[in-house]
Write an enzyme that holds these catalytic residues in place. Structure first.
Site, mmCIF file in Angstrom:
data_model
loop_
_atom_site.group_PDB
_atom_site.id
_atom_site.type_symbol
_atom_site.label_atom_id
_atom_site.label_comp_id
_atom_site.label_asym_id
_atom_site.label_seq_id
_atom_site.Cartn_x
_atom_site.Cartn_y
_atom_site.Cartn_z
ATOM 1 N N HIS A 1 0.851 -1.188 0.000
ATOM 2 C CA HIS A 1 0.000 0.000 0.000
ATOM 3 C C HIS A 1 0.890 1.241 0.000
ATOM 4 O O HIS A 1 2.107 1.151 0.103
ATOM 5 C CB HIS A 1 -0.972 0.001 1.177
ATOM 6 N N HIS B 1 1.467 3.953 1.914
ATOM 7 C CA HIS B 1 2.043 4.702 3.031
ATOM 8 C C HIS B 1 3.563 4.809 2.905
ATOM 9 O O HIS B 1 4.241 3.880 2.494
ATOM 10 C CB HIS B 1 1.652 4.088 4.369
ATOM 11 N N ASP C 1 6.086 4.754 4.906
ATOM 12 C CA ASP C 1 6.998 3.810 5.544
ATOM 13 C C ASP C 1 7.046 2.460 4.825
ATOM 14 O O ASP C 1 7.836 1.590 5.176
ATOM 15 C CB ASP C 1 6.649 3.625 7.024
ATOM 16 N N HIS C 2 6.224 2.332 3.788
ATOM 17 C CA HIS C 2 6.247 1.128 2.955
ATOM 18 C C HIS C 2 6.769 1.420 1.542
ATOM 19 O O HIS C 2 7.141 0.490 0.829
ATOM 20 C CB HIS C 2 4.844 0.532 2.848
ATOM 21 N N HIS D 1 -7.366 -0.882 5.931
ATOM 22 C CA HIS D 1 -6.338 0.021 6.449
ATOM 23 C C HIS D 1 -6.172 1.192 5.485
ATOM 24 O O HIS D 1 -6.176 2.363 5.885
ATOM 25 C CB HIS D 1 -5.035 -0.748 6.618
ATOM 26 N N ASP E 1 0.058 -4.033 6.303
ATOM 27 C CA ASP E 1 -0.571 -3.558 7.529
ATOM 28 C C ASP E 1 -2.002 -4.058 7.683
ATOM 29 O O ASP E 1 -2.771 -3.506 8.474
ATOM 30 C CB ASP E 1 -0.579 -2.021 7.555
ATOM 31 N N HIS F 1 5.004 -4.795 10.880
ATOM 32 C CA HIS F 1 5.355 -4.023 12.074
ATOM 33 C C HIS F 1 5.498 -4.920 13.292
ATOM 34 O O HIS F 1 4.765 -5.901 13.459
ATOM 35 C CB HIS F 1 4.299 -2.955 12.368
#
Length: 261
Positions: A54, A56, A58-59, A109, A133, A171
């Protein structure tokens, strides 16, 4: 093929898929390019491909630099056209080394969230799910763009996979997730055992992931929101009436986690 995590940021794992027959690797959700680049440099590996679950940061934060440096293939949601070379969605298939992965759309999410599932093809292989996530050990992602209905559907999709599926979330949230889960099911002995096991792993600075689906079905409240004990405790924590509607009951569990401290 071997699979292992590269830690990134405070609690992210960049999962690496490594070929036994060559120096090639794939990376899943590389939020930090330097972590992957340094690993390749130290170990003499070459990045061949990237999977994105996805959008985001941090990905995806390291994807552009890694793609520019290596000219690797990038699979992920179609709207990430500035990053993705091979857009994929529900029902698509892709091959990483000798493993075929099915793409599962799991909005909740985020609206663009994808998971990548590989069924076991031989007796010595285990099914694996890279789920970003969507699902964590003992928990699930916050509903940031989707709806409780979508997230519950994602949980049901994952629950329908083989029980021995290895679950690779992104995570290290396990201990916090288990503390909430125990607040709903304090007498769940399987949950108690896994909490103690994971406490030991973290004390040894070892990851608690991957988990396995059969463990999650016995310990993860977001795969257990249909149980009366889970529903009752979540509603009590919110000071609300217990809901008999599956989506509303799931929403209560998710909102109880969001406010849990």
């Amino acid at each position: 093929m071997t699979v292992f995590p590269l830690p990134a940021f405070q609690d992210n794992y960049i999962w690496i898929l490594q070929d036994k027959e060559s120096s090639a690797i794939w990376a899943i959700d590389p939020g930090d390019a330097e972590v992957v680049t340094q690993y390749c440099k130290n170990e003499g590996k070459n990045l061949r491909g990237i999977l994105i679950t996805h959008h985001h940061k941090d990905h995806t934060g390291g994807v552009a630099a890694l793609k520019d440096d290596t000219n690797c293939s990038v699979f992920g949601p179609a709207h990430l056209s500035h990053l993705v070379t091979h857009p994929v969605d529900q029902g698509d298939h892709l091959t990483v080394f000798s493993h075929q992965f099915d793409v599962l759309a799991t909005p909740g999410h985020t609206l663009d969230h994808l998971c990548y599932f590989s069924e076991s093809l031989h007796s010595d292989q285990t099914p694996m799910l890279f789920c970003g996530d969507t699902l964590f050990r003992g928990g699930c992602g916050r509903i940031m763009e989707g709806t409780p209905e979508q997230m519950l559907k994602a949980m049901n999709t994952i629950a329908s996979l083989p029980d021995n599926t290895k679950i690779y979330g992104t995570h290290e949230y396990t201990l916090a997730n288990y503390r909430f889960a125990l607040s709903l099911e304090p007498d769940n002995t399987e949950l108690q055992r896994n909490y103690l096991r994971c406490q030991t792993l973290r004390e040894q600075q070892q990851p608690t992931l991957p988990t396995e689906l059969h463990i999650e079905k016995k310990t993860n409240p977001f795969l257990r929101s249909h149980l009366s004990t889970v529903k009752t405790m979540a509603a009590q924590q919110l000071n609300e009436e217990i809901s008999l509607n599956p989506v509303l009951a799931f929403s209560q569990v998710r909102r109880a986690k969001d406010s849990f401290s």
